[in-house]
Design an enzyme around this catalytic site. Structure first.
Site, PDB file in Angstrom:
ATOM      1  N   CYS A  25       0.816  -1.222   0.000  1.00 14.36           N
ATOM      2  CA  CYS A  25       0.000   0.000   0.000  1.00 14.36           C
ATOM      3  C   CYS A  25       0.849   1.271   0.000  1.00 14.36           C
ATOM      4  CB  CYS A  25      -0.975   0.009   1.171  1.00 14.36           C
ATOM      5  SG  CYS A  25      -2.246  -1.256   1.012  1.00 14.36           S
ATOM      6  N   HIS A  70     -11.407  10.301  -9.801  1.00 16.76           N
ATOM      7  CA  HIS A  70     -10.350  10.240 -10.817  1.00 16.76           C
ATOM      8  C   HIS A  70      -9.190  11.171 -10.518  1.00 16.76           C
ATOM      9  CE1 HIS A  70     -13.197   7.767 -12.955  1.00 16.76           C
ATOM     10  NE2 HIS A  70     -12.250   7.444 -13.801  1.00 16.76           N
ATOM     11  N   GLU A 130     -12.755   0.064   0.434  1.00 16.27           N
ATOM     12  CA  GLU A 130     -11.627   0.131  -0.503  1.00 16.27           C
ATOM     13  C   GLU A 130     -11.680  -1.053  -1.460  1.00 16.27           C
ATOM     14  OE1 GLU A 130      -7.861   0.526   1.536  1.00 16.27           O
ATOM     15  OE2 GLU A 130      -7.990   2.703   1.289  1.00 16.27           O
TER      16      GLU A 130
HETATM   17 ZN   LIG Z   1      -5.162   1.668  -1.066  1.00 18.03          ZN
END
Ligand SMILES: [Zn+2]
Length: 142
Positions: A25, A70, A130
């Site tokens: 991550c 975006h 997520e």
């Molecule tokens: Zn992430």
């Protein structure tokens, strides 16, 4: 005393990275973020609603579309920020590491009160997915 709660779902697509993350991550990557925007009030309007769902859409969902969708979201202290900004001026910065927990808290504590300041409702909780397996929440405590 009880309270009424409604939830509006909204999906946007963003890039981010988690500074000092122990694993992958820390790399630039993206998510199809699904927000669950919980609004509440103790009273209903004349028609029997907390608020019309279209108002949540016009305020909160639009804010997400305009500000984060975006875009690449980076911590303002991210050491990669200056270099990346040279090639992408649309990068969004936030004053915290952009984890799902922190993004949810920012919406509840900063954006909700600002957008709903003239309405008799509050953004009381945001849950942010997520992935289909991982989600984080932040809620106003009672
Ligand atoms: Zn992430």
């Amino acid at each position: 005393m009880g309270k009424f709660q409604v939830v509006r779902k909204h999906e946007i697509h963003c890039g981010h990275r988690v500074v000092q993350h122990e694993g992958k991550c820390k790399n630039l990557h993206g998510h199809s973020y699904i927000f669950h925007l919980k609004c509440e009030s103790t009273e209903l309007d004349n028609l029997g609603r907390v608020i019309d769902f279209s108002v949540i859409k016009d305020l909160l969902c639009r804010w997400l579309d305009d500000n984060w969708d975006h875009k690449l979201i980076l911590w303002e202290n991210d050491p990669w920020l200056l270099s990346l900004r040279e090639i992408d001026a649309t990068i969004v910065t936030v004053p915290y590491n952009p984890t799902a927990e922190n993004l949810a808290r920012y919406l509840v504590e900063v954006i909700g009160p600002e957008l709903f300041k003239d309405l008799p409702i509050s953004l009381s909780e945001v849950t942010l997915e997520e992935t289909s397996k991982c989600r984080a929440s932040y809620a106003i405590s009672d």
